[in-house]
Design a protein around this motif. Structure first.
Motif, PDB file in Angstrom:
ATOM      1  N   GLU A 294       6.645   1.433  10.672  1.00 11.32           N
ATOM      2  CA  GLU A 294       6.454   2.854  10.395  1.00 11.32           C
ATOM      3  C   GLU A 294       5.660   3.092   9.118  1.00 11.32           C
ATOM      4  N   GLY A 295       4.742   2.179   8.819  1.00  7.99           N
ATOM      5  CA  GLY A 295       3.931   2.302   7.612  1.00  7.99           C
ATOM      6  C   GLY A 295       2.931   3.429   7.657  1.00  7.99           C
TER       7      GLY A 295
ATOM      8  N   ASP B 246      -3.080   1.715  12.183  1.00  6.98           N
ATOM      9  CA  ASP B 246      -3.423   0.513  11.432  1.00  6.98           C
ATOM     10  C   ASP B 246      -2.321   0.150  10.443  1.00  6.98           C
ATOM     11  N   TYR B 247      -1.829   1.128   9.707  1.00  6.61           N
ATOM     12  CA  TYR B 247      -0.757   0.871   8.752  1.00  6.61           C
ATOM     13  C   TYR B 247       0.529   0.451   9.464  1.00  6.61           C
ATOM     14  N   ASP B 248       0.779   0.992  10.639  1.00  7.56           N
ATOM     15  CA  ASP B 248       1.966   0.583  11.412  1.00  7.56           C
ATOM     16  C   ASP B 248       1.913  -0.886  11.802  1.00  7.56           C
ATOM     17  N   THR B 249       0.703  -1.447  11.942  1.00  2.00           N
ATOM     18  CA  THR B 249       0.603  -2.857  12.330  1.00  2.00           C
ATOM     19  C   THR B 249       0.943  -3.794  11.178  1.00  2.00           C
TER      20      THR B 249
ATOM     21  N   LYS C 127       0.812  -1.217   0.000  1.00  3.13           N
ATOM     22  CA  LYS C 127       0.000   0.000   0.000  1.00  3.13           C
ATOM     23  C   LYS C 127       0.848   1.271   0.000  1.00  3.13           C
ATOM     24  N   LYS C 128       1.907   1.250   0.770  1.00  2.00           N
ATOM     25  CA  LYS C 128       2.742   2.448   0.853  1.00  2.00           C
ATOM     26  C   LYS C 128       3.417   2.736  -0.481  1.00  2.00           C
TER      27      LYS C 128
ATOM     28  N   ALA D   5       6.724  -1.558  18.041  1.00  2.00           N
ATOM     29  CA  ALA D   5       6.022  -2.566  18.852  1.00  2.00           C
ATOM     30  C   ALA D   5       4.670  -2.904  18.229  1.00  2.00           C
ATOM     31  N   TYR D   6       3.987  -1.912  17.653  1.00  2.00           N
ATOM     32  CA  TYR D   6       2.715  -2.188  16.987  1.00  2.00           C
ATOM     33  C   TYR D   6       2.885  -3.239  15.889  1.00  2.00           C
TER      34      TYR D   6
END
Length: 313
Positions: free
Chosen positions: A170-171, A163-166, A15-16, A223-224
């Motif tokens: 660092e998304g 949500d993107y970080d999960t 996605k990124k 951590a996420y």
């Protein structure tokens, strides 16, 4: 790794990379909305006769959150980020002016299960706004228009960023950058919650400061990823690896807390995860449980009782 699992996360991880391309060529695809928020308004304390305004308020806020595209990514209906926005009206000092607190919660589905993990849980204690029935809510990333659209857009981008970080380390940075712009623009309004207050650190300024601006808490964003993508998503297929990565996530949170105790991002993470951690780790090895409890007692001593129960399993 199971091939369907691999495909699922490759798709989300892309996605990124797709963001820039699709931004340049927006006419190629029609994009769907990303959020699926339910707004709940508790007006018991309002003491006004015309309660229909709160029904309109709810519908207006939900339309603002759910009815627009916040990204250039394509979300299927089942991929939309679920959340709750609980607004408690504390006072109506004059017609059209409201004083409220807001509880924001979002969940993140876990791959291969029907389980939804609470990803974000935050209480915004100081929100004053003006609302006129049927007023249109507009948003501009670079300008403060009103205290409604700024707050709603701020938490929309926080929800997206986490949500993107999960799914990718660092998304969610692109969304946190927008949330940071919203805070910077809103500071000129002088409204509570947007400024660097020393008496109220549980506000929007400090939240985005800890998540995005300060490097001290960057490990919590990592951590996420470890907790969700490398932990919960793998729990059904690779439990030993999953438990180890959940422990790694706890270590990352503990490292941030050691550098700066009681940061709002740390508190928010534990508010969302303390119950879940105390349940999930019951099936982990004694070695992992022992190390996790030692760290959790330092980071979140208020929940010591539930963590100590892990050592009795």
């Amino acid at each position: 790794m199971d091939q369907s699992l691999r495909f699922y996360f490759i798709f989300r991880g892309m996605k990124k990379l797709l963001f820039t391309f699709l931004f340049l060529f927006p006419s190629i695809l029609t994009f769907s909305q990303e959020l699926n928020f339910t707004v709940i308004i508790n007006s018991d304390r309002a003491r006004i006769q015309n309660t229909n305004v709160f029904t309109q308020m709810k519908n207006s806020f939900e339309q603002f959150l759910n009815g627009r595209s916040w990204t250039t990514d394509e979300f299927k209906p089942e991929e939309r980020i679920k959340g709750n926005l609980l607004i408690t009206i504390n006072d109506v000092p004059q017609v059209g002016v409201y004083s409220a607190t807001v509880q924001i919660q979002t969940v993140r589905p876990i791959y291969g299960t029907d389980y939804e993990s609470l990803a974000f849980n935050f209480a915004d204690r100081n929100w004053n706004f003006e609302y006129i029935e049927s007023q249109p809510l507009e948003f501009n990333r670079f300008t403060f228009l009103n205290n409604i659209s700024s707050l709603l857009a701020f938490y929309a981008n926080i929800a997206l960023g986490l949500d993107y970080d999960t799914f990718e380390k660092e998304g969610g940075s692109q969304f946190f950058a927008i949330a940071n712009d919203i805070v910077n623009n809103a500071q000129q309004s002088g409204r509570a919650g947007w400024v660097q207050s020393t008496s109220d650190r549980r506000n929007r300024y400090w939240l985005i400061n800890d998540i995005y601006t300060s490097s001290v808490f960057s490990s919590i964003r990592e951590a996420y990823y470890f907790y969700h993508r490398q932990g919960l998503d793998l729990l059904q297929v690779e439990p030993e690896t999953a438990y180890q990565n959940i422990l790694e996530a706890i270590k990352l949170v503990a490292a941030a807390n050691k550098t700066q105790p009681n940061g709002i991002f740390t508190i928010s993470f534990m508010d969302a995860k303390s119950d879940e951690i105390s349940q999930i780790l019951k099936n982990a090895s004694l070695e992992i449980r022992t190390e996790a409890v030692e760290l959790l007692l330092e980071v979140d001593p208020n929940n010591a009782r539930k963590y100590n129960e892990l050592l009795k399993s």
